[in-house]
Each structure stands twice: as structure tokens, then as C-alpha cells.
Design a protein around this motif. Structure first.
Motif, PDB file in Angstrom:
ATOM      1  N   ILE A 255       0.839  -1.193   0.000  1.00  0.00           N
ATOM      2  CA  ILE A 255       0.000   0.000   0.000  1.00  0.00           C
ATOM      3  C   ILE A 255       0.876   1.246   0.000  1.00  0.00           C
ATOM      4  CG2 ILE A 255      -1.945  -1.108   1.144  1.00  0.00           C
ATOM      5  CD1 ILE A 255      -1.016   0.099   3.780  1.00  0.00           C
ATOM      6  N   VAL A 256       0.301   2.352  -0.422  1.00  0.00           N
ATOM      7  CA  VAL A 256       0.988   3.645  -0.463  1.00  0.00           C
ATOM      8  C   VAL A 256       0.311   4.571   0.539  1.00  0.00           C
ATOM      9  CG1 VAL A 256       1.530   5.674  -1.869  1.00  0.00           C
ATOM     10  CG2 VAL A 256       1.704   3.375  -2.848  1.00  0.00           C
ATOM     11  N   LEU A 257       1.129   5.210   1.376  1.00  0.00           N
ATOM     12  CA  LEU A 257       0.608   6.096   2.409  1.00  0.00           C
ATOM     13  C   LEU A 257       1.249   7.478   2.245  1.00  0.00           C
ATOM     14  CD1 LEU A 257       1.557   3.121   3.887  1.00  0.00           C
ATOM     15  CD2 LEU A 257      -0.149   3.975   5.495  1.00  0.00           C
ATOM     16  N   ALA A 258       0.430   8.514   2.251  1.00  0.00           N
ATOM     17  CA  ALA A 258       0.907   9.883   2.063  1.00  0.00           C
ATOM     18  C   ALA A 258       1.366  10.457   3.401  1.00  0.00           C
ATOM     19  CB  ALA A 258      -0.192  10.752   1.465  1.00  0.00           C
ATOM     20  N   HIS A 259       2.666  10.709   3.535  1.00  0.00           N
ATOM     21  CA  HIS A 259       3.257  11.194   4.770  1.00  0.00           C
ATOM     22  C   HIS A 259       2.759  12.601   5.089  1.00  0.00           C
ATOM     23  CE1 HIS A 259       6.956  12.727   7.072  1.00  0.00           C
ATOM     24  NE2 HIS A 259       6.356  11.846   7.861  1.00  0.00           N
TER      25      HIS A 259
ATOM     26  N   THR B  12      -4.352   7.635  -3.462  1.00  0.00           N
ATOM     27  CA  THR B  12      -3.526   7.081  -2.397  1.00  0.00           C
ATOM     28  C   THR B  12      -4.355   6.152  -1.509  1.00  0.00           C
ATOM     29  OG1 THR B  12      -2.303   9.168  -2.426  1.00  0.00           O
ATOM     30  CG2 THR B  12      -1.913   7.692  -0.572  1.00  0.00           C
ATOM     31  N   ASP B  13      -3.735   5.098  -1.025  1.00  0.00           N
ATOM     32  CA  ASP B  13      -4.455   4.139  -0.183  1.00  0.00           C
ATOM     33  C   ASP B  13      -4.771   4.716   1.196  1.00  0.00           C
ATOM     34  OD1 ASP B  13      -4.326   1.952  -2.098  1.00  0.00           O
ATOM     35  OD2 ASP B  13      -2.186   1.908  -1.656  1.00  0.00           O
ATOM     36  N   TYR B  14      -3.770   5.370   1.795  1.00  0.00           N
ATOM     37  CA  TYR B  14      -3.944   5.937   3.134  1.00  0.00           C
ATOM     38  C   TYR B  14      -3.198   7.265   3.216  1.00  0.00           C
ATOM     39  CZ  TYR B  14      -5.764   1.469   4.762  1.00  0.00           C
ATOM     40  OH  TYR B  14      -6.528   0.347   4.919  1.00  0.00           O
TER      41      TYR B  14
ATOM     42  N   GLY C  85     -12.970   4.742  -0.342  1.00  0.00           N
ATOM     43  CA  GLY C  85     -11.608   4.752  -0.864  1.00  0.00           C
ATOM     44  C   GLY C  85     -10.585   4.951   0.225  1.00  0.00           C
ATOM     45  N   MET C  86      -9.915   6.090   0.212  1.00  0.00           N
ATOM     46  CA  MET C  86      -8.740   6.308   1.041  1.00  0.00           C
ATOM     47  C   MET C  86      -9.048   6.220   2.535  1.00  0.00           C
ATOM     48  SD  MET C  86      -6.042   9.498   1.006  1.00  0.00           S
ATOM     49  CE  MET C  86      -7.015  10.534   2.101  1.00  0.00           C
ATOM     50  N   GLY C  87      -8.119   5.590   3.270  1.00  0.00           N
ATOM     51  CA  GLY C  87      -8.216   5.512   4.713  1.00  0.00           C
ATOM     52  C   GLY C  87      -7.203   6.429   5.373  1.00  0.00           C
ATOM     53  N   LEU C  88      -7.066   6.311   6.684  1.00  0.00           N
ATOM     54  CA  LEU C  88      -6.152   7.151   7.457  1.00  0.00           C
ATOM     55  C   LEU C  88      -5.248   6.288   8.328  1.00  0.00           C
ATOM     56  CD1 LEU C  88      -8.482  10.026   8.764  1.00  0.00           C
ATOM     57  CD2 LEU C  88      -6.780  10.171   6.930  1.00  0.00           C
TER      58      LEU C  88
ATOM     59  N   PHE D 146       5.481  11.879  -1.464  1.00  0.00           N
ATOM     60  CA  PHE D 146       5.120  11.933  -2.877  1.00  0.00           C
ATOM     61  C   PHE D 146       4.363  10.666  -3.279  1.00  0.00           C
ATOM     62  CE2 PHE D 146       9.245  13.990  -2.105  1.00  0.00           C
ATOM     63  CZ  PHE D 146       8.885  15.312  -2.364  1.00  0.00           C
ATOM     64  N   PRO D 147       3.104  10.580  -2.884  1.00  0.00           N
ATOM     65  CA  PRO D 147       2.346   9.346  -3.153  1.00  0.00           C
ATOM     66  C   PRO D 147       2.170   9.061  -4.640  1.00  0.00           C
ATOM     67  CG  PRO D 147       0.903  11.098  -2.336  1.00  0.00           C
ATOM     68  CD  PRO D 147       2.304  11.572  -2.145  1.00  0.00           C
TER      69      PRO D 147
END
Length: 616
Positions: free
Chosen positions: A354-358, A380-382, A453-456, A580-581
Motif C-alpha cells: 500500500i501507499v501512504l501519504a506522509h 492514495t491508499d492511506y 476509498g482512502m483511509g487514514l 510523494f504518493p
């Protein structure tokens, strides 16, 4: 011609030395260190220092630290002696140079041992120029520290000053190892001689040394630009080496590069030491002896030991000669069998990467609504967000311990109310000219809950004494918006996560770490977490393999380079946390296209359901 013979001899020594270190010394040091860590208990993050502040911990640390310093100095002593003896035109064997280098260990003792150990174990590996050791652990300042510094202009200036400081110290003390070996000086005296050498050199010699120094750093920068993946370290050569080699595509690539890098670094070090020895000779005495000072007194003892060893080796060779073909065939068969057995135990990943946006990603000012919603639009996934508690108990998105970097104010979030925070504009260095407002967790959840969709990934950042209150406030909001199936929780403070784990065991809760006393994979599994999020410096093949074996997803933060993203995916990482997701999504898609048959334990969308874990 003499230089090329020295080059060949030094490269051979470096290969043999690194092999001996990886097979003998490193397991011994690691065993001692892990024995202490296991007895003391795992210490993560801020608890690392405390693990070594009591007498036993301090004794273990100092023993390993000074032993490493002696081994590093011995390695350099052999290299310097070899180069100097060839330059002097003397004939000798590598064994003689290695035996003579033992006598040099007396130079690293007394009060000079402390600064000498700092020099050989910390400063030289940190710079990585001219002197490259296979013994000293790779010393790097974690990128997340420089990443934090670069988020403000003051931090940029401070980061440059730090780097300039240790490079200047390294350059001024460049002659220290050569002076210690060729002039038989202790560390303090050698440091003084190194400074005097710079003053006594003519401008041509200075320019030659500076040119070599600059050329080395240029070559290092270029190779780092060409090969941006992490380089193997001694910890990657462990009992699972064969398993990595047979079944891990990332390790196969990294091992070939490691071998090439060892050869290139050894050759470059030979050339640089040859130049330094030649330049040093112009400022005074700089001669290497072929035999140690105790050689004459110990000749009789050494002859007896050598004769006994030769006789023993002769008898052993005679016995093995009859069995060498059988022994070779048996070794090959055992290797193949071991490979097959290891392959049968190759574990699947829990879920697809998965990809997570910092901090919400770089699509907006960090931790603002704009950043989070931009990550959502990118697919983005999360979104990873940092949550703190205001003075009046409102969970808000903010990372730092105070408002100085983003708002120019010294107060912390916990010292202000939600209404007061709303009046304060925030900005960051990556979005010049833009301002935003601090977002509350409820504002973000109210929007995301209405959109699939996107989670946290919610990171709890409690101030002292507010851990339980922060956890309870987050629990109430996540329950209200029924967001538990799309949320993950983690913190550097493990204790503040306990209320979430107790009240909602079905939610995903993980451990976050940027440092550990010992290998993090020794006992972290006792924490009963659902995933592990680690800083890049902690990633190793051992950690990834162990995580796969116990079905623990491993996420890495904060990754900025596409080639490292690819490397981590090939290693078996389950998640990439990055600013950089969009770049990580492209890398993941390329990885999926090149691995169409990849299988995972959980094949459905979203996080695995905790109630099904018992069947894995």
C-alpha cells in the motif's frame, strides 16, 4: 609497477578481511550485543540511550565500541604498511604486514583511545572518503533528520553547517592514520602532526591531496546518484544468507553491487594512501618496517608455533585429499537440499503493498485538509496524519512540538484552544507564498467517511500526561463516523495506544520506531501489534524476513527516492510512507506489472479482518 603490486595486495587483503569479519567477528559482536539487549529488554526510540546508562549497559557499549576501534585501526594499519613497503621497494609477504600491524595497536591506548575511537568508528565512516573500512558499522545521519531540517530555512543552514563541520574535521585530520603507522605516533600526537603537515606542504602537494579528496567525494556522489538503493551492511550477512540469495531478487542485485563496491573502494583507498604516504615523506620521516618490534624476541616462539601449525595442516590436507571429491559432492547436495527446505518456508505477505501519504502528502501544506484531500484525489491508499490534543480537548492535525516552524510562535498545540488555533495561519517551506489552517480530525473524518476509498493512518503525538485523553478523543470520533475499518493507529509512545487496543481489538494498531537498541526484530513481536512502521535506517533483510514469517506487515517511512521504493517492494515491504504518493503509486504499478503472479494472504480490498487472523 610497485603501485600495481600494492593495489593487488591491498584488494586481496580487503576481501579476506571482510570475509573474516563477516564470518567470525560480526557474529561474535552481534551475539554479545543481542545477549545484553535480550536480558535488558527491547528499547525503542527515546529509550535507546537509557538502555546503556547503567553500569552493565555502559560496559557492553564501551567494550564493543573500543574493540571496533582497534579492529578498524588494525585494518588501516595493514593497508598503510602494505602501500608504504611497496613504495620503499621492499619485498615482504602479506602475513608479515599483518603481523607487524599488530604492534601498531599499542598506539591506540591511554587517554588517546577515547578521541581515537570516535575518529575511527564515527567520523571516518560518517564521511566515507579516503579511508573505507569493512569493520566499522556504516554511520549515517538518518534522512528523516535532514528531512526535518530542510522543512525550514534555518534548518537548511543548520544542516549545511553540520555537514561542513564534520567534513572540515575529516580533512584537517586526514593524515592521522598514516602518521600513526609510519611515524609510530599516538592519536593525540598524530592529530598535531596532521595539522603541521598541512602547513608544511607546498602548494603542489596540497593541491594534489585536495584533488584526490574532491575526486573521491565526486565519485561517491556519482555512484550514489547511479545506485540509489541502500547498500548491504554487515548485518545483512547472517544465518539466512542462503535464503536471501536464492529467493530474494533485491538481495541478488544488492550483493553484486556490494562486491563491486568493495573492489572499487579498496582500489581507491590503496591509491589515496599511496599518495598520502608519498606526501608525508616530504615533511619528515615516514618509513614502514617489515617486521614488528617484538619480532626478534618472539622469533623462537613464532617458529615453534609455525612449525606445529605446518605439521597439523599437512596432516589435515593429507586426510582431506582422499575425501575432497566426496566432501565437495556432499557440500553441493547439502546446499541444494537446504535451499529447497528454505524455499518451502518462504512466507507470503499479509496484504498487497500500500501507499501512504506522509503528513497528507506534498499536495498541500503538511497535515492540512488540502494535503489530505489532494492525496485522496491521487488515489492514495492511506493518508498518514499526526494528531495532537488542544487545550480544550480537540484532536487536531499537527506534527511538531510547537508552532515555531510553521507559524513562528513558540506555543505548543496543547497550550492553545481550538478557537485560538483557527486564527493562526500555517505554512511550510515546500509551499512558499501559501498559507493554510490547522485542521481538526473531525473535519477530515466527516469528508472521508462520505467518500469510499482512502483511509487514514493516525499517528498519536501526545504531550506529557495526555496520552489517554488523546486516545479517548480519537476513539470517540472514529466511532462516531464509523471509520474503524478504514483507519490504522500508531505512535512512538506505545503506551498511549493501549486504550485503543483494549476497547477495539478489531482495529489495526501498530508500533512506530525510528531507532532500537539491538535488532528490532528480536522481541518486538511481543508487543502484539498488527503492523510495524519503521524509519528507513532500520530496514534490513533480516527484519523483512522475520516480519513475513510472523505475518506482520512492515511499512517504511519516509521514502523519497523511487529506486529505494522499488528496492523495498522487492525485499517484501508491505507499505511505503512518502511525501510523494503519486511517485510511489507509479513505482507500485510498475512492480505489479513485473510481478503478475504475486500472491498474498489477504486478497480482498482494504485491511485484513482481525477475526480471520486465527486461520493464517
Amino acid at each position: 609497477m610497485r603501485f600495481f603490486w600494492a593495489l593487488k595486495r591491498i584488494v586481496c587483503f580487503e576481501l579476506l578481511w571482510r570475509l573474516a569479519f563477516l564470518c567470525l567477528v560480526n557474529p561474535l559482536f552481534s551475539g554479545l550485543f543481542h545477549a545484553y539487549v535480550s536480558a535488558a529488554g527491547l528499547s525503542l526510540n527515546g529509550g535507546i540511550v537509557w538502555a546503556f546508562l547503567h553500569p552493565v549497559g555502559a560496559a557492553v557499549f564501551l567494550l564493543l565500541f573500543f574493540a571496533t576501534a582497534w579492529l578498524v585501526f588494525y585494518e588501516y594499519s595493514v593497508v598503510i604498511r602494505t602501500a608504504a613497503l611497496y613504495r620503499q621497494g621492499e619485498s615482504f609477504t602479506l602475513g608479515q604486514a599483518m603481523k607487524a600491524a599488530l604492534w601498531d595497536l599499542r598506539l591506540l591506548r591511554g587517554w588517546g583511545l577515547i578521541p581515537g575511537a570516535v575518529y575511527f568508528v564515527l567520523l571516518l565512516p560518517l564521511v566515507g572518503a579516503v579511508y573505507v573500512s569493512g569493520t566499522a558499522p556504516r554511520v549515517t545521519i538518518p534522512w528523516f533528520i535532514f528531512g526535518e531540517l530542510q522543512k525550514s530555512w534555518a534548518g537548511v543552514v543548520g544542516g549545511i553547517a553540520i555537514q561542513a563541520g564534520y567534513y572540515l574535521a575529516h580533512l584537517l585530520l586526514l593524515f592521522v592514520p598514516v602518521v600513526m603507522v609510519l611515524r609510530q605516533r599516538r592519536f593525540g600526537q598524530a592529530a598535531g602532526d596532521s595539522l603541521r603537515c598541512w602547513r608544511q606542504l607546498g602548494w603542489r602537494e596540497r593541491m594534489a591531496v585536495l584533488a584526490v579528496y574532491a575526486g573521491w567525494n565526486w565519485a561517491y556522489t556519482e555512484q550514489a546518484r547511479y545506485w540509489r538503493r541502500n547498500v548491504l551492511t554487515g548485518d545483512d550477512f547472517n544465518g539466512d544468507f542462503l535464503k536471501y540469495l536464492l529467493f530474494n531478487e533485491a538481495f541478488q542485485k544488492d550483493l553484486l553491487w556490494w562486491l563491486l563496491l568493495v573492489l572499487l573502494q579498496a582500489a581507491a583507498m590503496a591509491g589515496a594512501v599511496w599518495l598520502l604516504a608519498s606526501v608525508l615523506a616530504k615533511t619528515g620521516e615516514a618509513q614502514a618496517t617489515r617486521c614488528p618490534a617484538w619480532d626478534a624476541d618472539g622469533a623462537a616462539v613464532w617458529e615453534i608455533v609455525s612449525r606445529r601449525w605446518a605439521a597439523f595442516a599437512g596432516r589435515w590436507r593429507g586426510r582431506m585429499k582422499k575425501l575432497r571429491w566426496r566432501a565437495g559432492a556432499a557440500a553441493v547436495c547439502l546446499t541444494l537440499i537446504a535451499g529447497l527446505l528454505l524455499g518451502m518456508e518462504h512466507s507470503l505477505l499479509v496484504h498487497a503493498p500500500i501507499v501512504l501519504a506522509h503528513r497528507g502528502g506534498a499536495g498541500g501544506i503538511e497535515n492540512t485538509r488540502q494535503a489530505v484531500f489532494s492525496a485522496m484525489e491521487q488515489g492514495t491508499d492511506y493518508a498518514e496524519i499526526d494528531v495532537q490534543l488542544t487545550k480544550d480537548g480537540v484532536p487536531v492535525l499537527f506534527h511538531d512540538g510547537n508552532l515555531w516552524r510553521m507559524a513562528g510562535r513558540a506555543e505548543s498545540v496543547g497550550e492553545l484552544t481550538w478557537a485560538e488555533l483557527q486564527e493562526i495561519p500555517v505554512s511550510d517551506k515546500n509551499h512558499p507564498g501559501e498559507t493554510g489552517k490547522i485542521a481538526s480530525l473531525e473535519e477530515v473524518l466527516s469528508v472521508l467517511a462520505c467518500r469510499p476509498g482512502m483511509g487514514l493512518l493516525i499517528e498519536l503525538k501526545p504531550e506529557a500526561g495526555t496520552g489517554d485523553a488523546l486516545a479517548q478523543a480519537i476513539i470517540q470520533l472514529v466511532e462516531r463516523y464509523e471509520f474503524g475499518r478504514r483507519a490504522m493507529f500508531m505512535s512512538l509512545d506505545y503506551l498511549c495506544l493501549l486504550p485503543i487496543m483494549e476497547q477495539h481489538p478489531e482495529w489495526w494498531v501498530g508500533c512506530c520506531a525510528y531507532g532500537a537498541a539491538g535488532d528490532i526484530d528480536d522481541v518486538v513481536w511481543r508487543y502484539q501489534v498488527d503492523f510495524l512502521a519503521v524509519e528507513e535506517a532500520l530496514v534490513s533483510y533480516r527484519l523483512v524476513t522475520r516480519a513475513r514469517e510472523v505475518n506482520l506487515p512492515l511499512y517504511v517511512w519516509s521514502v523519497y527516492d523511487a529506486e529505494k521504493m522499488e528496492q523495498y517492494l522487492e525485499m517484501g515491504i508491505s507499505g511505503i510512507i512518502t511525501d510523494f504518493p503519486e511517485e510511489a503509486l507509479a513505482v507500485r504499478q510498475a512492480y505489479r506489472d513485473s510481478h503478475p503472479g504475486a500472491e498474498y494472504i489477504w486478497r480482498e480490498f482494504g485491511l485484513p479482518r482481525k477475526e480471520e487472523w486465527g486461520s493464517w
